[in-house]
Design an enzyme around this catalytic site. Structure first.
Site, short mmCIF file in Angstrom:
data_model
loop_
_atom_site.label_atom_id
_atom_site.label_comp_id
_atom_site.label_asym_id
_atom_site.label_seq_id
_atom_site.Cartn_x
_atom_site.Cartn_y
_atom_site.Cartn_z
CB THR A 129 -0.85 -0.06 1.28
OG1 THR A 129 -1.58 -1.26 1.24
CG2 THR A 129 -1.76 1.11 1.44
CG ASN A 148 -4.23 -6.86 -0.18
OD1 ASN A 148 -3.87 -6.32 0.86
ND2 ASN A 148 -4.78 -8.06 -0.20
CG ASP A 202 -7.74 -6.46 2.36
OD1 ASP A 202 -6.89 -7.12 2.98
OD2 ASP A 202 -7.52 -5.32 1.91
CB SER A 207 -6.24 -1.88 8.10
OG SER A 207 -6.73 -3.14 8.44
N GLY A 223 0.90 -0.79 5.39
CA GLY A 223 1.24 -1.74 6.46
C GLY A 223 0.13 -2.70 6.83
N GLY A 224 -0.91 -2.83 5.96
CA GLY A 224 -1.98 -3.78 6.26
C GLY A 224 -2.60 -3.49 7.62
O1 DON Z 1 -6.92 -2.32 2.70
C1 DON Z 1 -6.14 -2.88 3.47
O2 DON Z 1 -6.24 -2.82 4.67
C2 DON Z 1 -4.98 -3.66 2.88
N1 DON Z 1 -5.31 -4.11 1.56
C3 DON Z 1 -3.77 -2.81 2.90
C4 DON Z 1 -2.56 -3.51 2.37
C5 DON Z 1 -1.28 -2.92 2.81
O3 DON Z 1 -1.22 -1.94 3.51
C6 DON Z 1 -0.06 -3.64 2.40
N2 DON Z 1 1.09 -2.82 2.70
N3 DON Z 1 2.04 -2.94 3.27
#
Ligand code: DON
Length: 587
Positions: free
Chosen positions: A396, A416, A438, A468, A489-490
Site C-alpha cells: 500500500t 494489497n 481482504d 485498515s 502496512g496492512g
Molecule cells: O486495505 C487494506 O487494509 C490492505 N489491503 C492494505 C494492504 C497494505 O497496507 C499492504 N502494505 N504494506
C-alpha cells in the site's frame, strides 16, 4: 475534463523535473533532516523538511517532486495529490497503481472535510465460498495471487471523482508528468530494484512471456537502472485524454478483460461499467483538544483509531514516557480489544450495518477497557468482541499534501500485496490488485495479515472488502489544520497512525521524529506484540514479557508520509527516509 491536453505546454518543466528526479534518485542521498536546538530541551531535535508554502510527502522522490511542481503551477492540494498518485503508479508499481483502489480524506481551508471511498469491490460473479474447495477448506492462494484475486479496479474512478469535486487545474495537466515518466523512463531506486528482483519468480509465474521481458532482468536489477514503461504510458495517455472512459471503456477495458479471461477470472465489463466511487461522511472524533478526521467503513481504520484515542485519554502516556514498557503495555491492551471488535462488527456499510455509533460511544469504550490490568496482559483467548447491540437502524502507499491555502489531502491507496495479484494487464502495462484477500474468505481463517473475520466481511457480489487504511487529518482547537498522516502496512496501518499522532501530541516529537520512532503493534489475534526488529532493548522486552506478553518481530512497521503545521504556520514534512524511499519536499 476541464481543458484540452496541456501536456505539450508543460513538457519543458517536466523534462527538467525528470532530470532533477533521476539525479535525486541516483546521485543524491535522501535529504537529511536538520538537527535543531529547541527552546525547551538541550537535546538536538531532528526536524523534517520545513517550508512555508506547500508540502508533499509520498513514497517516492519522483512522485513527490511531481506533486510539488503542480502546487507551484497553482494547483491545489487535490491537484497535487492526483498528480502524485498517477506518478506513483509509474515509479512505485508494487503499490502505486491504476489497478487497485483506496481512500482519500480531505480538509478544505475553510474547515469542510470530505472522504472518498474508491475501494475495490467484489465482482458481480463473486460468491461467498469462492475460495473454498469441495471439502470446505480455504484456498488462500487463490485470493492472493492470480486472476481470481482481483477486485474491481477503483483508482481511476477515484481520481476522476476527486478532480471533479475539488480539482482546479486541468485533468490533462495532472496526468502529464506520469505519462512522461512512463514514456521517457526513470532510474530505479535501490529499494525498487530489490523488490523487482525479489518478486521476479512470481511475476514470471503469473504472466505471459511478453511481460517479464521488461519487468524481469536475468542478471537482476540494480539501483540506477533506467526503466521505460511504454504500455503504461499509452494507458495513461488514454486516461489523460478520455478520463474515466480511458480506463473503464475501449482499449484499456478490452485489454483488462482479455487478461482476466486468460486466467479464467470473473471480472466483467459490467463490473467496470458499474464501478462508482462513493463520497462518505468522514468520521470525526476528538483526542483532547484535537479534532481527528478519518476514514469511515469500509475501512476499519477510522473507527479503531477513534476508539483507541477515546480509550487513551484515560491514561497519562506523556508521564509514562514514549515506548516505555508501561505505555506499550496499556496501548497493546487497548489494541487487543478494539481489533477483536473489528473482526466481528466491521465490513462494507452498504451490506452490513456497522454499529458505528455504539462502537464509538464513550460508555461502551469505557466498559470495554474496564478490565485492562495494568500489570498483566489479558490473553486474547479471554477477549471476545464487545457486547454491541445493533442500535443503529503487505502493499500500500500513502501520500499527504498541504497547499498554500492550507487545503489538505491524505490518500492511502493499495494493490494489497506487493505488485497486487502479480498479474500485469498485457499491453496495458499495469498490475491488478489482489484485494479479494481482504475479505474473510472463511470464518476464522486468517488473511495474509493474520486478520480474522466473519459475517460482516464475508464475500458477496459487489461488496467492498474491509480495509485498515487510515488516511487521517487533524485540526487544532482553533479549527486550524494541524497534521496530515498515513502509511501502508496492512493491519498495522491503524496502530502506526495512532502511534505517530501520539508521538507528536503526547511525546512532543517533531514530525520527522514521530515518523522515525520505533513502532509496535497488537491486533488481538495472533496474541503477540510485534516489535520492529532490533529496535527495542533487551531490558524493555523483558519488562513486556513480565506483563505476560509474547513478543514477535517485523523487519519494519509503518512507512509514514506526514505533514505537520508548526506553531508559526510553516509546514514540516515527515517522510520515512530510512524504512523506504519516502520523501517530503516543500517550497
Ligand atoms: O486495505 C487494506 O487494509 C490492505 N489491503 C492494505 C494492504 C497494505 O497496507 C499492504 N502494505 N504494506
Amino acid at each position: 475534463m476541464k481543458h484540452t491536453n496541456l501536456f505539450a505546454n508543460h513538457s519543458v518543466t517536466f523534462a527538467t523535473l525528470l532530470l532533477l528526479g533521476s539525479w535525486l534518485v541516483t546521485c543524491q542521498p535522501a535529504p537529511r533532516s536538520v538537527a535543531m536546538q529547541t527552546t525547551n530541551s538541550a537535546t538536538p531535535r531532528k526536524v523534517g523538511i520545513v517550508a512555508s508554502q506547500g508540502m508533499v510527502s509520498s513514497a517516492h522522490p519522483l512522485a513527490t517532486a511531481v506533486g510539488v511542481e503542480i502546487l507551484k503551477q497553482g494547483g491545489n492540494a487535490t491537484d497535487a495529490a492526483i498528480a502524485t498518485f498517477f506518478a506513483l503508479a509509474v515509479v512505485y508499481p508494487r503499490a502505486g497503481n491504476i489497478g487497485g483502489g483506496g481512500f482519500a480524506v480531505c480538509r478544505q481551508a475553510n474547515g469542510e472535510s470530505t472522504a472518498l471511498d474508491f475501494r475495490e469491490k467484489a465482482p458481480q460473479k463473486a460468491s461467498r465460498d469462492m475460495y473454498l474447495d469441495d471439502k470446505g477448506n480455504a484456498q488462500n492462494h487463490l485470493s492472493l495471487a492470480g486472476h481470481l484475486a482481483v477486485g474491481v479496479p477503483a483508482s481511476v474512478e477515484g481520481m476522476v471523482a476527486l478532480h471533479k469535486k475539488q480539482g482546479k487545474l486541468a485533468w490533462a495537466t495532472l496526468l502529464a508528468p506520469a505519462v512522461e515518466l512512463a514514456a521517457k523512463g526513470f532510474a530505479l531506486t535501490q529499494h525498487e530494484a530489490k523488490y523487482l528482483n525479489q518478486y521476479s519468480e512470481e511475476i514470471i509465474a503469473n504472466n505471459p512471456k511478453s511481460i517479464p521481458q521488461h519487468l524481469v532482468k536475468a542478471e537482476g536489477w540494480k539501483e540506477g537502472d533506467w526503466v521505460v514503461h511504454k504500455d503504461l504510458a499509452k494507458t495513461l495517455r488514454l486516461i489523460q485524454e478520455k478520463g474515466r472512459a480511458g480506463f473503464y471503456e475501449g482499449e484499456t477495458a478490452a485489454l483488462i478483460l482479455k487478461e482476466i479471461q486468460r486466467g479464467k477470472g470473473i471480472l466483467s465489463q459490467q463490473d467496470l461499467d458499474n464501478y462508482q466511487a462513493i463520497w462518505r461522511t468522514p468520521l470525526i472524533g476528538n483526542y483532547k483538544k484535537y479534532k481527528v478526521i478519518t476514514m469511515p467503513p469500509p475501512s476499519s481504520g477510522g473507527i479503531i483509531l477513534l476508539q483507541l484515542f477515546r480509550a487513551t485519554e484515560n491514561y497519562p502516556l506523556r508521564k509514562w514516557g514514549h515506548n516505555t514498557a508501561k505505555t506499550m503495555h496499556v496501548m497493546v491492551e487497548m489494541e487487543r480489544r478494539v481489533y477483536a471488535d473489528r473482526s466481528v462488527y466491521m465490513g462494507d456499510p452498504d451490506f452490513y450495518k456497522v454499529p458505528q455509533t455504539m462502537l464509538l460511544n464513550k460508555n461502551y469504550i469505557k466498559s470495554r477497557m474496564a478490565n485492562i490490568n495494568l500489570t498483566q496482559k489479558t490473553p486474547s483467548q479471554q477477549i471476545r468482541e464487545g457486547k454491541v447491540e445493533q442500535i443503529e437502524s503487505f502493499e500500500t502507499t500513502h501520500l499527504s499534501v498541504v497547499d498554500k491555502d492550507r487545503n489538505a489531502v491524505a490518500i492511502t491507496t493499495t494493490l494489497n500485496g506487493n505488485y497486487g495479484c502479480k498479474v500485469m494487464v498485457e499491453g496495458a502495462g499495469f498490475f491488478l490488485n489482489n484485494e479479494m484477500d481482504d475479505f474473510s474468505i472463511k470464518v476464522g481463517v486468517p488473511n495474509q495479515f493474520g486478520l480474522v473475520g466473519g459475517e460482516a466481511n464475508a464475500i458477496a457480489p459487489n461488496k467492498r472488502m474491509l480495509s485498515s487504511m487510515t488516511p487521517t487529518i487533524l485540526a487544532d482547537e482553533n479549527n486550524k489544520l494541524f497534521m496530515v498522516v498515513g502509511t501502508p502496512g496492512g493491519s498495522t496501518i491503524i496502530t502506526s497512525v495512532y502511534q505517530t499522532i501520539l508521538n507528536v501530541i503526547e511525546h512532543q516529537m517533531t514530525m520527522q521524529e514521530a515518523v522515525d520512532a520505533k513502532k509496535f503493534h497488537h491486533q488481538w489475534l495472533p496474541d503477540e506484540v510485534i516489535l520492529e526488529e532490533k529496535s527495542f532493548s533487551e531490558q524493555l522486552q523483558k519488562q513486556l514479557a513480565a506483563y505476560g506478553h509474547t513478543i514477535s518481530y517485523a523487519p519494519t512497521l509503518g512507512r509514514m508520509d506526514c505533514v505537520l503545521v508548526l506553531p508559526n504556520g510553516t509546514l514540516e514534512g515527515g517522510a520515512d527516509y530510512t524504512r523506504g524511499d519516502n520523501r517530503a519536499i516543500g517550497y
